[in-house]
Design a protein around this motif. Structure first.
Motif, PDB file in Angstrom:
ATOM      1  N   ARG A   1       4.798   6.755   1.802  1.00 50.15           N
ATOM      2  CA  ARG A   1       5.325   5.620   2.553  1.00 50.15           C
ATOM      3  C   ARG A   1       4.892   4.359   1.827  1.00 50.15           C
ATOM      4  O   ARG A   1       3.716   4.195   1.490  1.00 50.15           O
ATOM      5  CB  ARG A   1       4.758   5.637   3.969  1.00 50.15           C
ATOM      6  CG  ARG A   1       5.194   4.473   4.817  1.00 50.15           C
ATOM      7  CD  ARG A   1       4.588   4.593   6.199  1.00 50.15           C
ATOM      8  NE  ARG A   1       4.419   3.264   6.751  1.00 50.15           N
ATOM      9  CZ  ARG A   1       4.550   2.984   8.033  1.00 50.15           C
ATOM     10  NH1 ARG A   1       4.828   3.929   8.896  1.00 50.15           N
ATOM     11  NH2 ARG A   1       4.375   1.755   8.449  1.00 50.15           N
ATOM     12  N   ILE A   2       5.823   3.465   1.558  1.00 49.69           N
ATOM     13  CA  ILE A   2       5.533   2.195   0.900  1.00 49.69           C
ATOM     14  C   ILE A   2       5.446   1.137   1.992  1.00 49.69           C
ATOM     15  O   ILE A   2       6.433   0.872   2.680  1.00 49.69           O
ATOM     16  CB  ILE A   2       6.627   1.837  -0.123  1.00 49.69           C
ATOM     17  CG1 ILE A   2       6.775   2.946  -1.156  1.00 49.69           C
ATOM     18  CG2 ILE A   2       6.319   0.498  -0.780  1.00 49.69           C
ATOM     19  CD1 ILE A   2       8.025   2.832  -2.019  1.00 49.69           C
TER      20      ILE A   2
ATOM     21  N   GLY B   1       9.750   1.213   2.343  1.00 49.36           N
ATOM     22  CA  GLY B   1      10.348   2.191   1.454  1.00 49.36           C
ATOM     23  C   GLY B   1       9.639   3.528   1.521  1.00 49.36           C
ATOM     24  O   GLY B   1       8.570   3.658   2.132  1.00 49.36           O
ATOM     25  N   TRP B   2      10.255   4.498   0.857  1.00 47.88           N
ATOM     26  CA  TRP B   2       9.763   5.867   0.844  1.00 47.88           C
ATOM     27  C   TRP B   2       9.983   6.445  -0.544  1.00 47.88           C
ATOM     28  O   TRP B   2      10.978   6.125  -1.194  1.00 47.88           O
ATOM     29  CB  TRP B   2      10.504   6.711   1.867  1.00 47.88           C
ATOM     30  CG  TRP B   2      10.407   6.175   3.260  1.00 47.88           C
ATOM     31  CD1 TRP B   2      11.243   5.255   3.841  1.00 47.88           C
ATOM     32  CD2 TRP B   2       9.422   6.494   4.234  1.00 47.88           C
ATOM     33  NE1 TRP B   2      10.819   4.987   5.126  1.00 47.88           N
ATOM     34  CE2 TRP B   2       9.711   5.740   5.390  1.00 47.88           C
ATOM     35  CE3 TRP B   2       8.321   7.354   4.250  1.00 47.88           C
ATOM     36  CZ2 TRP B   2       8.941   5.814   6.545  1.00 47.88           C
ATOM     37  CZ3 TRP B   2       7.560   7.434   5.408  1.00 47.88           C
ATOM     38  CH2 TRP B   2       7.870   6.668   6.534  1.00 47.88           C
TER      39      TRP B   2
ATOM     40  N   ARG C   1       0.850  -1.197   0.000  1.00 45.43           N
ATOM     41  CA  ARG C   1       0.000   0.000   0.000  1.00 45.43           C
ATOM     42  C   ARG C   1       0.882   1.242   0.000  1.00 45.43           C
ATOM     43  O   ARG C   1       1.930   1.254   0.650  1.00 45.43           O
ATOM     44  CB  ARG C   1      -0.887   0.030   1.235  1.00 45.43           C
ATOM     45  CG  ARG C   1      -1.841  -1.118   1.296  1.00 45.43           C
ATOM     46  CD  ARG C   1      -3.240  -0.802   1.600  1.00 45.43           C
ATOM     47  NE  ARG C   1      -3.503   0.600   1.818  1.00 45.43           N
ATOM     48  CZ  ARG C   1      -4.639   1.183   1.474  1.00 45.43           C
ATOM     49  NH1 ARG C   1      -5.569   0.490   0.904  1.00 45.43           N
ATOM     50  NH2 ARG C   1      -4.847   2.445   1.722  1.00 45.43           N
ATOM     51  N   LEU C   2       0.442   2.239  -0.725  1.00 49.73           N
ATOM     52  CA  LEU C   2       1.092   3.546  -0.694  1.00 49.73           C
ATOM     53  C   LEU C   2       0.279   4.461   0.213  1.00 49.73           C
ATOM     54  O   LEU C   2      -0.948   4.492   0.122  1.00 49.73           O
ATOM     55  CB  LEU C   2       1.135   4.166  -2.093  1.00 49.73           C
ATOM     56  CG  LEU C   2       2.075   3.545  -3.104  1.00 49.73           C
ATOM     57  CD1 LEU C   2       1.958   4.275  -4.437  1.00 49.73           C
ATOM     58  CD2 LEU C   2       3.508   3.599  -2.603  1.00 49.73           C
TER      59      LEU C   2
ATOM     60  N   GLY D   1      12.097   6.540   9.383  1.00 49.89           N
ATOM     61  CA  GLY D   1      12.834   5.919   8.283  1.00 49.89           C
ATOM     62  C   GLY D   1      12.909   6.726   7.002  1.00 49.89           C
ATOM     63  O   GLY D   1      13.716   6.411   6.125  1.00 49.89           O
ATOM     64  N   ALA D   2      12.090   7.742   6.863  1.00 47.94           N
ATOM     65  CA  ALA D   2      12.128   8.539   5.631  1.00 47.94           C
ATOM     66  C   ALA D   2      13.452   9.280   5.470  1.00 47.94           C
ATOM     67  O   ALA D   2      13.794   9.692   4.363  1.00 47.94           O
ATOM     68  CB  ALA D   2      10.959   9.529   5.588  1.00 47.94           C
ATOM     69  N   HIS D   3      14.229   9.395   6.554  1.00 48.58           N
ATOM     70  CA  HIS D   3      15.544  10.034   6.463  1.00 48.58           C
ATOM     71  C   HIS D   3      16.449   9.315   5.466  1.00 48.58           C
ATOM     72  O   HIS D   3      17.401   9.895   4.941  1.00 48.58           O
ATOM     73  CB  HIS D   3      16.213  10.095   7.842  1.00 48.58           C
ATOM     74  CG  HIS D   3      16.583   8.750   8.379  1.00 48.58           C
ATOM     75  ND1 HIS D   3      15.672   7.935   9.021  1.00 48.58           N
ATOM     76  CD2 HIS D   3      17.745   8.068   8.331  1.00 48.58           C
ATOM     77  CE1 HIS D   3      16.278   6.802   9.365  1.00 48.58           C
ATOM     78  NE2 HIS D   3      17.533   6.861   8.954  1.00 48.58           N
TER      79      HIS D   3
END
Length: 137
Positions: free
Chosen positions: A53-54, A62-63, A4-5, A20-22
Motif C-alpha cells: 500500500r502506498i 496507490g498499490w 510510506r510503503l 482500493g487494491a481492486h
C-alpha cells in the motif's frame, strides 16, 4: 509530503481489496491476458506475491504488487503490477530499494508499457533490459 510503503499481510488482502487494491485489476490488463485481477488477488492471498500500500500522509494513494526473482546471476525485486495515479510510487523508490536490499536483492525491476517506461526513465535511472513480445498461436 510523507510517503510510506506498507506491506499488506496475506490475511488482510480481502480488506485491502475492498479499500482500493481492486484497482490493480486495471494494471493486469497491461499483461495482455497473462493474469486477471481475481487471479492476482488469489496469488496475494496465498502469499505468492506481496501487496504494498502506498500512503501519502496516512491516506492510500496507490498499490503495488512485487515478487522476488532469483535468477542465475541476480536476485531482483520485481514490481509486477502497479496502480498509483499521479506517479506517487516514484516518491517511494528509496523505500522500495531498501526492501529489496533487506531481501538480498541487487536490483529492482518493473513491468511497464512504452508510456510508463518514458515516465520512469524521466524521473529515475531505470534502464531497459529487453522487451517481451508475443505472437499468439
Amino acid at each position: 509530503m510523507n510517503y510510506r510503503l506498507h506491506i499488506v499481510p496475506p490475511a488482510f488482502v480481502g480488506r485491502a481489496w475492498a479499500d482500493g487494491a481492486h484497482q490493480l485489476a486495471l494494471a493486469c490488463a497491461t499483461s495482455g491476458g497473462e493474469i486477471t485481477g481475481d487471479q492476482l488477488k488469489l496469488l496475494l492471498s496465498r502469499g505468492e506475491r506481496d501487496l504494498l500500500r502506498i500512503d501519502l500522509d496516512g491516506q492510500a494513494v496507490g498499490w503495488a504488487v512485487t515478487r522476488i526473482d532469483q535468477l542465475p546471476n541476480v536476485r531482483t525485486l520485481h514490481v509486477c503490477e502497479l496502480y498509483a495515479p499521479g506517479g506517487h510510487w516514484l516518491a517511494c523508490t528509496e523505500q522500495l530499494a531498501a526492501m529489496a536490499r533487506a531481501n538480498g536483492c541487487t536490483e529492482l525491476r518493473c513491468s511497464a508499457g512504452p508510456a510508463q517506461q518514458r515516465l520512469y526513465q524521466r524521473h529515475l535511472p531505470w534502464e531497459p533490459i529487453y522487451t517481451t513480445m508475443r505472437m499468439p498461436l
